[in-house]
Structures are given as C-alpha cells and as structure tokens.
Enzyme design. Structure first.
Site, PDB file in Angstrom:
ATOM      1  N   TYR A  59      25.155   7.385  12.636  1.00  0.00           N
ATOM      2  CA  TYR A  59      25.726   8.378  13.542  1.00  0.00           C
ATOM      3  C   TYR A  59      27.021   8.943  12.968  1.00  0.00           C
ATOM      4  CZ  TYR A  59      27.724  10.414  17.749  1.00  0.00           C
ATOM      5  OH  TYR A  59      28.284  11.274  18.642  1.00  0.00           O
ATOM      6  N   GLU A  60      27.869   8.049  12.467  1.00  0.00           N
ATOM      7  CA  GLU A  60      29.136   8.515  11.870  1.00  0.00           C
ATOM      8  C   GLU A  60      28.849   9.407  10.668  1.00  0.00           C
ATOM      9  OE1 GLU A  60      31.980   4.688  12.908  1.00  0.00           O
ATOM     10  OE2 GLU A  60      30.703   4.624  11.125  1.00  0.00           O
ATOM     11  N   ASP A  62      26.206  11.210  10.071  1.00  0.00           N
ATOM     12  CA  ASP A  62      25.699  12.514  10.507  1.00  0.00           C
ATOM     13  C   ASP A  62      26.834  13.409  11.000  1.00  0.00           C
ATOM     14  OD1 ASP A  62      23.230  11.631   9.879  1.00  0.00           O
ATOM     15  OD2 ASP A  62      22.611  11.191  11.939  1.00  0.00           O
ATOM     16  N   GLU A 138      15.497  -5.909 -20.168  1.00  0.00           N
ATOM     17  CA  GLU A 138      15.521  -5.352 -18.801  1.00  0.00           C
ATOM     18  C   GLU A 138      14.094  -5.076 -18.358  1.00  0.00           C
ATOM     19  OE1 GLU A 138      17.792  -2.308 -20.522  1.00  0.00           O
ATOM     20  OE2 GLU A 138      16.303  -0.744 -20.171  1.00  0.00           O
ATOM     21  N   LYS A 140      10.666  -3.237 -17.287  1.00  0.00           N
ATOM     22  CA  LYS A 140       9.999  -1.981 -17.619  1.00  0.00           C
ATOM     23  C   LYS A 140       9.455  -1.422 -16.310  1.00  0.00           C
ATOM     24  CE  LYS A 140       6.687  -0.031 -20.877  1.00  0.00           C
ATOM     25  NZ  LYS A 140       6.023   0.868 -19.946  1.00  0.00           N
ATOM     26  N   ASP A 142       7.642   0.727 -13.588  1.00  0.00           N
ATOM     27  CA  ASP A 142       6.344   1.385 -13.608  1.00  0.00           C
ATOM     28  C   ASP A 142       6.370   2.589 -12.670  1.00  0.00           C
ATOM     29  OD1 ASP A 142       3.755   1.865 -14.227  1.00  0.00           O
ATOM     30  OD2 ASP A 142       2.914   0.230 -13.046  1.00  0.00           O
ATOM     31  N   TYR A 251      18.147   4.091 -17.398  1.00  0.00           N
ATOM     32  CA  TYR A 251      18.241   2.963 -18.320  1.00  0.00           C
ATOM     33  C   TYR A 251      18.495   3.349 -19.777  1.00  0.00           C
ATOM     34  CZ  TYR A 251      13.341   4.380 -18.465  1.00  0.00           C
ATOM     35  OH  TYR A 251      12.193   5.116 -18.528  1.00  0.00           O
ATOM     36  N   LYS A 323      15.718  -4.393 -26.139  1.00  0.00           N
ATOM     37  CA  LYS A 323      16.401  -3.410 -26.983  1.00  0.00           C
ATOM     38  C   LYS A 323      17.479  -4.104 -27.795  1.00  0.00           C
ATOM     39  CE  LYS A 323      15.633   0.056 -23.424  1.00  0.00           C
ATOM     40  NZ  LYS A 323      16.180   0.842 -22.315  1.00  0.00           N
ATOM     41  N   LYS A 347       4.476  -6.265 -22.417  1.00  0.00           N
ATOM     42  CA  LYS A 347       3.647  -5.921 -21.255  1.00  0.00           C
ATOM     43  C   LYS A 347       3.158  -7.187 -20.548  1.00  0.00           C
ATOM     44  CE  LYS A 347       1.718  -2.046 -21.069  1.00  0.00           C
ATOM     45  NZ  LYS A 347       1.898  -0.840 -20.248  1.00  0.00           N
ATOM     46  N   CYS A 441     -26.696   7.407  10.217  1.00  0.00           N
ATOM     47  CA  CYS A 441     -25.926   6.164  10.336  1.00  0.00           C
ATOM     48  C   CYS A 441     -26.765   4.982   9.832  1.00  0.00           C
ATOM     49  CB  CYS A 441     -25.507   5.933  11.778  1.00  0.00           C
ATOM     50  SG  CYS A 441     -24.698   4.336  12.021  1.00  0.00           S
ATOM     51  N   CYS A 444     -27.223   2.661  13.404  1.00  0.00           N
ATOM     52  CA  CYS A 444     -27.970   3.121  14.580  1.00  0.00           C
ATOM     53  C   CYS A 444     -28.932   4.267  14.252  1.00  0.00           C
ATOM     54  CB  CYS A 444     -27.020   3.521  15.702  1.00  0.00           C
ATOM     55  SG  CYS A 444     -26.177   5.081  15.402  1.00  0.00           S
ATOM     56  N   CYS A 459     -20.402   8.688  12.480  1.00  0.00           N
ATOM     57  CA  CYS A 459     -21.473   8.464  13.430  1.00  0.00           C
ATOM     58  C   CYS A 459     -20.827   8.673  14.795  1.00  0.00           C
ATOM     59  CB  CYS A 459     -21.973   7.021  13.286  1.00  0.00           C
ATOM     60  SG  CYS A 459     -22.961   6.491  14.687  1.00  0.00           S
ATOM     61  N   CYS A 464     -23.093   2.955  19.164  1.00  0.00           N
ATOM     62  CA  CYS A 464     -23.603   2.417  17.891  1.00  0.00           C
ATOM     63  C   CYS A 464     -23.105   0.980  17.744  1.00  0.00           C
ATOM     64  CB  CYS A 464     -23.095   3.286  16.740  1.00  0.00           C
ATOM     65  SG  CYS A 464     -23.351   2.563  15.119  1.00  0.00           S
TER      66      CYS A 464
HETATM   67  S1  IVH Z   1      13.522   2.833 -22.973  1.00  0.00           S
HETATM   68  C1  IVH Z   1      13.319   5.376 -26.797  1.00  0.00           C
HETATM   69  N1  IVH Z   1      13.601   1.306 -20.890  1.00  0.00           N
HETATM   70  O1  IVH Z   1       8.344   3.077 -20.671  1.00  0.00           O
HETATM   71  C2  IVH Z   1      13.212   4.390 -25.709  1.00  0.00           C
HETATM   72  N2  IVH Z   1      11.733   2.757 -21.129  1.00  0.00           N
HETATM   73  O2  IVH Z   1       6.659   3.511 -23.432  1.00  0.00           O
HETATM   74  C3  IVH Z   1      13.258   5.019 -24.384  1.00  0.00           C
HETATM   75  N3  IVH Z   1      10.163   2.654 -19.251  1.00  0.00           N
HETATM   76  O3  IVH Z   1       8.458   6.471 -21.490  1.00  0.00           O
HETATM   77  C4  IVH Z   1      12.600   4.226 -23.315  1.00  0.00           C
HETATM   78  N4  IVH Z   1      11.253   1.130 -18.095  1.00  0.00           N
HETATM   79  O4  IVH Z   1       9.012   5.842 -19.130  1.00  0.00           O
HETATM   80  C5  IVH Z   1      12.898   2.240 -21.549  1.00  0.00           C
HETATM   81  N5  IVH Z   1      13.855  -0.080 -19.053  1.00  0.00           N
HETATM   82  C6  IVH Z   1      13.158   0.844 -19.703  1.00  0.00           C
HETATM   83  C7  IVH Z   1      11.956   1.361 -19.210  1.00  0.00           C
HETATM   84  C8  IVH Z   1      11.259   2.319 -19.961  1.00  0.00           C
HETATM   85  C9  IVH Z   1      10.184   1.927 -18.121  1.00  0.00           C
HETATM   86  C10 IVH Z   1       9.080   3.582 -19.608  1.00  0.00           C
HETATM   87  C11 IVH Z   1       9.567   4.933 -20.031  1.00  0.00           C
HETATM   88  C12 IVH Z   1       9.003   5.177 -21.396  1.00  0.00           C
HETATM   89  C13 IVH Z   1       7.948   4.130 -21.509  1.00  0.00           C
HETATM   90  C14 IVH Z   1       7.919   3.618 -22.926  1.00  0.00           C
END
Ligand code: IVH
Length: 706
Positions: A59-60, A62, A138, A140, A142, A251, A323, A347, A441, A444, A459, A464
């Site tokens: 509320y605040e 808004d 870190e 990945k 999706d 990232y 990385k 993966k 159906c 029935c 149906c 039925c």
């Molecule tokens: S680094 C040059 N970090 O994975 C490196 N990618 O196949 C730049 N993705 O297209 C990517 N989490 O869409 C990086 N923590 C993460 C990620 C990440 C998801 C995806 C990203 C990229 C694909 C790499």
C-alpha cells in the site's frame, strides 16, 4: 549500490516521503522530491524482487508510486528514463529489430562426469603453465539468455541471444522485469559502457500456477519454465510480459569500456569479483550461489553437492558452469571457434529420454473433455518411470506430428509433469500409423462436440458414466471434500459394484456390504465411515469446489461461498450478480449460472442437505478462538473493501502484530487483488494461513463478538 548506511538513509527517506505525502508537502522542490521518490521506489524494487524482503508495504509503495506519477504529469520535463514509471509500456511492439551483440555470445563446451572435468582441468593447466587453477563455479540457469547494455549507467538495450552474433531487440520487454535495474551505478567504478549477459527465468511456482490456469481454461500447458520464459520475452504486449513474473540472473560481463583516464577497478579483475559487483549494483547475480575453489576435486565436489540441491531451488538449473576466475588467465587461455577454453558446463543427469509411442487412449474428464493420453514403453527419467503422458488435445498431436510407433523424446523437468518434446521423424520406417481422434465418446458412445473457438472435444452427455465417476473422484479428493481413505480406486470399485451411482450415494453407502468386500477390515471400514461423516462439516467452499462446476477452481469456490449464507442462495443469483463478484469473468459466471439453473443439480444439493452435508457459510474456525494476540499478519495486493491502514489497525486493536515481510514467523497472509511474490513465498511455508479479505473480515468480526 546499497551499503548499510545508504539502506538506513533510504528507509528514513521513505518514511519522510510517506509523511509528507499526507501533508502534500514537497521536499525543497518537485525535482528533489521526484529524485527521492525514484530512489526509494528503485530501492524497494530491489528489496522486493532481488532480496525478496521489501521495506514498504504494498500500500505504501503504491502511494509513493502514484505520487511520483502525479509529479511527473505536472512536470513532464523532469521525467527521467530510469524512472520506475517508465517501465510501464504503452501499446504493442510491432517488431523486434535485429541487433548485433557487442561481442558474439558463445556457447559453452559440455561435460557430463568427473572424468570430463578432470580432462578439461588438465588441458587448462597445461595451457596456463600452472600446477593449479582457481575456478569460480555457479549454477547453469535453464532459461532464455539475454544480453543487456548499460551506457552512462542507463539501461540502453536488452536483446535475445539469437544466433549468438545478432539477436532481437527486446528492450521494452526487458524493462518489465523488475529485478533488472533501469539504471545502475557503473560510473562509480569508472565504467562507461558495459554489456552483461544473463538468463531470464520463470520460477517453478509461478510456472505451475500459470499452467494450472491454462489447463483450467482448456489450453495446453506450456512444456517447461524455459519455454515459458523465452516465449514471454517475445510477446508483443509488454503489459502481458509484466504479468508473467519473469526473473533474471546476470552472470557474465562480455564487454566494457572505461571512462577516459579511469583505471580498471580491482573488483572486475576476477569473475567472482564481477558477480559481487553486479550484486552490489542491484542486479540479481549468482553471487551467493557461486563458489571459488582451487583445483578440480573441489570443483567436482561442489557440482555433485549442488546437483542434490537441484530440486530444492525455486528455479530450474540444468547444470553448473565452471569458469577460470582470473580474467588475465581467461585471456591467456582464449577460445576455440565455438567455445571459450576458460569455461565449461557440467550438465546434470538428463531428464530426457527416448521411447516408443505405442497407443493413444482417450480419457473422458469430469466435464466431458476428451484427453488423448500417450502410452509409451516405460522409461526411467530423473528417478521415476514414465509410461503414460497426457497429450491434452488434438492440436498437440498435430503440432508435434505424432504417429503410433514413433520414437518420441520425453522430458520430465523437476516437478513438471512429463511431456513429449517431439517425435524423431528420422527414425521412422514407414510402419507408423496416424492417430485417429474418435468421433464418439469412448465410454457412452455419444457423438463428440467441439465448441467454436475451443481446442477440446467434449462428450456432452452429463450422465455419461465416465463423467459421473470422475465427478465423484473429484468430490472426495483432497482439495475438495477431502474424504480421507476414499480415493479414486474406491470410487471406481463401489461404482462398478453398484454400491453407489452418484455424489449423494457417497453418503448412503451400505457399510455392511462394503465390510464383506475383500481388503476391508474393521479398521479400514471404520476409518472410511468416520471420514465420510466428518466431511459433512467441511466449509462451504470445499463443497462448491467439489461439485466440479466447469471453470470453478478453489479461489472462485471461496468467492462464491463468501457471497452467500447458504449454497441454495446461488440459485437466485443472476448472471450479472455473479459477474460482480471478485475475479469472475463472463465465461465463469455463465457456467455457474448454468449449473444452478439445472434442476438435477438442485435436486442433488437437496439430497446432500437432507443427508446432513453442510450447506451453510459458517464462520472461520480461527474466529472462535477470540483475540488475535500472539498472531502475526501481513497484507498483500490491493484490498477491495478495506483501506490497508484500517485493516492493519483492526489487527493491532485486537492484539495482533503486523509483519513487514513473509517469513516463518508469519501466521496469516491476507491476499488482495494482484498479489505477487509475497503470496508465492508464503505458499512455500506451510504454516502460513492464506486468507482472502472476506475471510479476514469474518475472522476479525468473530473476534469482536467473542
Ligand atoms: S557463461 C562465454 N554462465 O548456457 C560464456 N552461461 O551454453 C558465456 N547459461 O548461452 C556463458 N547459466 O545461456 C554462463 N552461469 C552461467 C550460465 C550460462 C546458463 C547458459 C547461457 C549460454 C549457455 C552456454
């Protein structure tokens, strides 16, 4: 950039602004007031969308937002591009022009096990000439990748990945994602222009709710959160994008230039430093999830540990990214034509598998909808065996070009129900057969209909058998009358043995006969008997939901229950009266009216009433306990009847306490219209009771009396 001191100052500024708003008093001038409002709102956005811990009540918030809008309308020359009001977009996007990335967006090399990682680390060490390398690990994410450009601190462009070299300009849609700051203080670090990469996601709960709504509206659900996120980013109506609840993790810094004469700050000499910097500047980055380690064994350990956490995260990840932490070393390692040598994806175990599509069964739902269900050779995916997959409707079969005998790719992501991604057409041998959708159906044998504009065949014979049984199964289910130990199998058994043939029959069962059935001992019989008896006192909304009225979900059932004192009142409601109730549209209202205009349905309700089933809207049980002392409350969304401050006062007058955020300390969350992340968060804590405004009113009224 929020240091503790700045946070305290901003919280004070927020209070000051709220006070001034009441007295309609500016700071020194409109310019200064608008700047303060923008800062406070951006700060709360960060607390809300990045930290999940807002400082202002909705509320605040808004009120301050409305004040800023008013001042901007009066002083259009003072509107800045990063004003929070400027996220809101007008009109539809005609096209998403193609734009070049400042640096091509490469993809990562994949690894699947410890050996792959050991191999990769060895090559990296050899190329680097080092005995050991420091890595940053870190998740990945999706989702859908994006790239953002900030210039002179302002967000100037947001783009999709596209083919990696050029993507689509989706700036307007990116601006709808509230965890992405419209401006960020890069200049404090001497950075003039920067391109950052990240991933847009839909969190699992938001996705689930979104799909439940689609299913209720007879639309096939979206396959997975990833598809939902990438689809959302390319919608032509930015206001629709805003409603999807997208989130973003940033990232990667792919490019930057410094202001003239400025030295590169130490903060961006490593990848982990960059993640921290992004987080400091108000972005959501994996700063907390990341781990900096030396040597490959620690990398493997962290990847394996995180894989176990996968299902506990609110969003989908499909692996980890490792990385090289030091940028100078990254440069030294360089890249191949496809991948950087300084990073690799690990993966997680696949949640996809291939199988053979053997047959398609056509199931009749409680509203007569015909759902094709694919029967496949059982496959193991992510710890469960999948053999049966809903195909939702005829269109899905056509879109995916499915044939009997096809090899199909099946996916099961996290809590998401399994689905067929595609058929593998290359593996066909000519023996595959078309899937023929029935015209009648399967139960029935009545002719099927498909109403204009709908994608589901139905149906329409309400007698039925399949529908009758499904309606009973729904009636006894957990979210409806919750008759424990009844369940689908007993419904089917009792029905097929002629022990009951409709919903009232549930309350007229001959327990002597059931006692003679195999598998019914004294104990299970008495459990069933008492569960059935207990269900007679269920609150009205459960009965309404249990009736299985088309389009009436739990929320609508509650709205209806709150609008009457006895269910029979609904007979006398006109369609207009139903439409006037909260969140009920014409389609839903029409269906409710139709249900209560049908003599058979009314007769069924009369029978249930005669059998002792509660038909009344009774007060909530909490009301009986008297006094709210020791209880904690929080309001979210827009309340329809009460002013937020009045509602909070009511709580406090009765000894209750208002909390500022959702945590396990919270007892009640009262939800108004357009409730957002607080509701999502509260749903995850099962000790929090979620009430509508009406339920809350019932509760405090009860306490006044008692
Ligand atoms: S680094 C040059 N970090 O994975 C490196 N990618 O196949 C730049 N993705 O297209 C990517 N989490 O869409 C990086 N923590 C993460 C990620 C990440 C998801 C995806 C990203 C990229 C694909 C790499």
């Amino acid at each position: 950039m929020y240091t503790k001191e700045i946070e305290i100052t901003l919280a004070q500024t927020a209070k000051d602004l709220l006070q001034r708003l009441e007295q309609q008093k500016l700071l020194n001038n409109a310019d200064e007031t608008m700047e303060a409002l923008r800062r406070v709102i951006a700060y709360n956005d960060w607390r809300y969308y990045v930290q999940s811990d807002p400082v202002l009540s909705d509320y605040e918030y808004d009120q301050l937002f409305a004040w800023l809008k008013k001042l901007e309308a009066e002083n259009p020359h003072l509107v800045s591009a990063d004003s929070p009001t400027q996220r809101v977009a007008k009109g539809l996007t005609k096209e998403f022009p193609t734009v070049q990335h400042l640096v091509p967006m490469l993809s990562l090399e994949n690894s699947y096990n410890a050996d792959d990682l050991i191999d990769w680390d060895r090559k990296a060490r050899e190329a680097a000439g080092l005995p050991e390398i420091e890595y940053c690990i870190e998740p990945k994410f999706d989702g859908a990748s994006i790239s953002l450009i900030y210039e002179n601190d302002m967000l100037t462009r947001g783009a999709t990945r596209g083919d990696g070299v050029a993507g689509e300009d989706i700036t307007t849609n990116i601006r709808q994602i509230r965890s992405i700051p419209l401006s960020a203080g890069f200049s404090k670090y001497g950075i003039h222009q920067i391109e950052i990469r990240g991933e847009v996601l839909i969190n699992k709960n938001t996705f689930k709710a979104f799909n439940e709504k689609r299913i209720a509206e007879n639309q096939p659900p979206l396959a997975n959160p990833r598809n939902a996120a990438s689809g959302s980013l390319r919608m032509v109506d930015p206001n629709e994008v805003a409603k999807r609840g997208l989130e973003a993790f940033l990232y990667h810094m792919s490019y930057h230039t410094m202001e003239r004469g400025k030295e590169e700050p130490d903060a961006i000499k490593t990848h982990s430093g960059t993640l921290d910097l992004l987080s400091t500047l108000g972005f959501r980055s994996p700063a907390k999830e990341k781990k900096v380690v030396k040597g490959v064994q620690a990398v493997i350990d962290y990847c394996l540990w995180f894989e176990q956490e996968r299902d506990n995260l609110p969003y989908e990840i499909d692996g980890m990214v490792i990385k090289v932490n030091d940028y100078a070393l990254q440069d030294k390692l360089g890249m191949t034509t496809h991948h950087p040598r300084w990073a690799i994806a690990y993966k997680f175990k696949a949640r996809q598998a291939t199988s053979k599509l053997r047959t398609v069964e056509f199931q009749v739902g409680r509203t007569g909808s015909i759902t094709p269900v694919a029967k496949i050779d059982p496959v193991h995916i992510g710890g469960v065996t999948v053999s049966s997959i809903s195909l939702f409707n005829e269109e899905v079969i056509r879109e995916k070009d499915l044939k009997l005998g096809d090899t199909v790719l099946v996916e099961r992501a996290g809590d998401v129900i399994p689905y067929i991604v595609k058929s593998v057409a290359d593996l066909r041998n000519g023996a595959e057969k078309d899937i023929v959708f029935p015209t009648h159906c399967p139960v029935c044998k009545d002719k099927l209909f498909k109403p204009e504009g709908e994608s589901v065949w139905r149906c329409i014979n309400i007698n039925c058998e399949a529908q009758v049984v499904e309606r009973m199964i729904h009636f006894v289910s957990k979210d409806a009358m919750d008759i424990k130990s009844f369940g689908e199998s007993n419904v089917r058994k009792f029905y097929s043995l002629g022990l009951m043939h409709d919903i009232p029959g549930i309350y007229q069962l001959d327990f002597d006969k059931i006692g003679e059935l195999e598998g019914f001992g004294k104990k299970s019989l008495s459990n069933l008997q008492s569960a059935i008896a207990q269900s007679k006192t269920q609150p009205l909304h459960r009965l309404i939901f249990g009736l299985g009225i088309r389009y009436v979900g739990e929320t609508t059932a509650k709205t209806l229950a709150n609008a009457v004192s006895n269910i029979m009142d609904l007979q006398h409601f006109s369609e207009e009266q139903i439409l006037a109730l909260e969140d009920i549209g014409p389609k839903v209202a029409g269906s409710i009216k139709q249900f209560f205009s049908n003599k058979d349905n009314i007769h069924m309700l009369q029978q249930l009433a005669a059998l002792g089933v509660n038909m009344e809207n009774t007060k909530s049980s909490a009301a009986a306990s008297g006094g709210l002392s020791g209880q904690t409350f929080l309001f979210t969304g827009t309340l329809a009847k009460l002013k937020r401050s009045d509602a909070e006062e009511m709580v406090e007058q009765q000894g209750g306490k208002i909390l500022s955020g959702v945590s396990s300390k919270l007892n009640y969350l009262i939800v108004g219209e357009d409730a957002g992340s607080k509701l999502e968060k509260a749903k995850k804590i099962n000790t929090i009771r979620i009430l509508t405004e009406d339920e809350f009113l019932e509760m405090v009224k009860g306490d006044n009396n008692g």
